[in-house]
Scaffold this active site. Structure first.
Site, PDB file in Angstrom:
ATOM      1  N   VAL A  31       0.828  -1.198   0.000  1.00 15.98           N
ATOM      2  CA  VAL A  31       0.000   0.000   0.000  1.00 15.98           C
ATOM      3  C   VAL A  31       0.872   1.262   0.000  1.00 15.98           C
ATOM      4  CG1 VAL A  31      -0.364   0.129   2.517  1.00 15.98           C
ATOM      5  CG2 VAL A  31      -2.133   0.923   0.959  1.00 15.98           C
ATOM      6  N   ASP A  32       2.020   1.178   0.640  1.00 17.44           N
ATOM      7  CA  ASP A  32       2.972   2.296   0.680  1.00 17.44           C
ATOM      8  C   ASP A  32       3.393   2.690  -0.748  1.00 17.44           C
ATOM      9  OD1 ASP A  32       4.749   4.129   1.741  1.00 17.44           O
ATOM     10  OD2 ASP A  32       6.188   2.640   2.486  1.00 17.44           O
ATOM     11  N   THR A 116      -0.639  -6.345   7.869  1.00 19.61           N
ATOM     12  CA  THR A 116      -1.099  -7.687   7.472  1.00 19.61           C
ATOM     13  C   THR A 116      -0.570  -8.153   6.117  1.00 19.61           C
ATOM     14  OG1 THR A 116      -3.154  -6.892   6.444  1.00 19.61           O
ATOM     15  CG2 THR A 116      -3.237  -7.418   8.794  1.00 19.61           C
TER      16      THR A 116
HETATM   17  N1  AR6 Z   1      -5.131  -0.227  -1.123  1.00 19.36           N
HETATM   18  C1  AR6 Z   1      -5.535  -0.798   0.036  1.00 19.36           C
HETATM   19  N2  AR6 Z   1      -4.883  -1.798   0.643  1.00 19.36           N
HETATM   20  C2  AR6 Z   1      -3.779  -2.283   0.029  1.00 19.36           C
HETATM   21  C3  AR6 Z   1      -3.281  -1.757  -1.183  1.00 19.36           C
HETATM   22  C4  AR6 Z   1      -4.016  -0.682  -1.771  1.00 19.36           C
HETATM   23  N3  AR6 Z   1      -3.620  -0.126  -2.899  1.00 19.36           N
HETATM   24  N4  AR6 Z   1      -2.160  -2.450  -1.519  1.00 19.36           N
HETATM   25  C5  AR6 Z   1      -1.969  -3.386  -0.570  1.00 19.36           C
HETATM   26  N5  AR6 Z   1      -2.945  -3.298   0.360  1.00 19.36           N
HETATM   27  P1  AR6 Z   1       1.467  -3.981   3.201  1.00 19.36           P
HETATM   28  P2  AR6 Z   1       2.500  -3.946   5.964  1.00 19.36           P
HETATM   29  C6  AR6 Z   1      -3.146  -4.084   1.588  1.00 19.36           C
HETATM   30  O1  AR6 Z   1       2.403  -5.064   2.828  1.00 19.36           O
HETATM   31  O2  AR6 Z   1       2.158  -5.363   6.157  1.00 19.36           O
HETATM   32  C7  AR6 Z   1       5.767  -1.818   2.589  1.00 19.36           C
HETATM   33  O3  AR6 Z   1       6.798  -2.171   1.724  1.00 19.36           O
HETATM   34  C8  AR6 Z   1      -2.520  -5.455   1.683  1.00 19.36           C
HETATM   35  O4  AR6 Z   1      -3.319  -6.411   1.010  1.00 19.36           O
HETATM   36  O5  AR6 Z   1       1.272  -2.858   2.254  1.00 19.36           O
HETATM   37  O6  AR6 Z   1       2.147  -2.960   7.054  1.00 19.36           O
HETATM   38  C9  AR6 Z   1       6.185  -0.747   3.589  1.00 19.36           C
HETATM   39  O7  AR6 Z   1       7.126   0.157   3.051  1.00 19.36           O
HETATM   40  C10 AR6 Z   1      -2.513  -5.668   3.183  1.00 19.36           C
HETATM   41  O8  AR6 Z   1      -3.802  -6.107   3.618  1.00 19.36           O
HETATM   42  O9  AR6 Z   1       1.889  -3.283   4.620  1.00 19.36           O
HETATM   43  C11 AR6 Z   1       6.761  -1.553   4.702  1.00 19.36           C
HETATM   44  O10 AR6 Z   1       8.098  -1.909   4.467  1.00 19.36           O
HETATM   45  C12 AR6 Z   1      -2.307  -4.266   3.744  1.00 19.36           C
HETATM   46  O11 AR6 Z   1      -2.534  -3.372   2.642  1.00 19.36           O
HETATM   47  C13 AR6 Z   1       5.913  -2.802   4.720  1.00 19.36           C
HETATM   48  O12 AR6 Z   1       5.424  -2.948   3.389  1.00 19.36           O
HETATM   49  C14 AR6 Z   1      -0.930  -4.004   4.317  1.00 19.36           C
HETATM   50  O13 AR6 Z   1       0.063  -4.654   3.523  1.00 19.36           O
HETATM   51  C15 AR6 Z   1       4.727  -2.670   5.638  1.00 19.36           C
HETATM   52  O14 AR6 Z   1       4.063  -3.897   5.707  1.00 19.36           O
END
Ligand code: AR6
Length: 171
Positions: A31-32, A116
């Site tokens: 998401v980042d 997650t």
């Molecule tokens: N919109 C909404 N939710 C999303 C999107 C989107 N566009 N893309 C992914 N998700 P994650 P974390 C969901 O991995 O576990 C990054 O590299 C995804 O399905 O984005 O907190 C950061 O820089 C999941 O349910 O975040 C950190 O290094 C949720 O967003 C690390 O990942 C979170 O997945 C953070 O890991």
């Protein structure tokens, strides 16, 4: 009001979206990455000036090219089995994001399911914490959105919200 929807969080027309960032705040995957791509290069510049963010805390920037006025960046815990304060830190992410939003006049706010994805937090337990904090702040916001990326996440949030599934033990 707490709403669950399936979608791409950078596209949402809300006052603030929350980013599941890492401690550098310099962008990443998941998401980042999606938020940084949509917001444009100025977001990265603004984040650089913030000098990082500890796990469980939150920092705010403008949304730049996003429809959202603000991005609240928070750093979720990496899941290490559950005995390393993960639940407390995840709750702190939501609390700090809500408090920053309130301090900036935010009425509508959308959250991804913090920790997650890459950070491996079990989805049911994480949704339990998210919903608990959303309920705590519900009266102070017009809309609180749990923005789920997948259909599976939608059903997890729906069942936690409607009490059909007991989330794993968490504080
Ligand atoms: N919109 C909404 N939710 C999303 C999107 C989107 N566009 N893309 C992914 N998700 P994650 P974390 C969901 O991995 O576990 C990054 O590299 C995804 O399905 O984005 O907190 C950061 O820089 C999941 O349910 O975040 C950190 O290094 C949720 O967003 C690390 O990942 C979170 O997945 C953070 O890991």
């Amino acid at each position: 009001m707490i709403e669950v929807l399936q979608g791409d969080i950078p596209k949402l027309q809300v006052d603030a979206i929350v980013n599941a960032a890492n401690k550098t705040l310099l962008g990443g995957g998941g998401v980042d990455g999606a938020i940084h791509r949509a917001a444009g290069a100025k977001l990265r510049e603004a984040c650089r000036l913030l000098g990082g963010c500890p796990t469980g805390e939150a920092k705010i920037t403008p949304g730049f090219q996003l429809p959202a006025k603000w991005v609240i960046h928070t750093v979720g815990p990496v899941w290490r089995g559950g005995a390393q304060g993960e639940a407390r830190l995840l709750a702190a992410c939501y609390r700090h994001a809500f408090e920053l939003g309130l301090a900036h006049g935010v009425n509508t706010i959308a959250f991804p399911s913090i920790s997650t994805g890459a950070y491996g937090y079990p989805k049911n337990a994480a949704a339990g914490i998210a919903v608990r904090l959303m309920r705590e702040y519900d009266a102070r916001f017009e809309r609180i959105i749990a923005c789920c990326f997948t259909e599976e996440d939608v059903s997890i949030y729906e069942s936690v919200l409607h009490g059909t599934k007991v989330p794993s033990r968490e504080k």
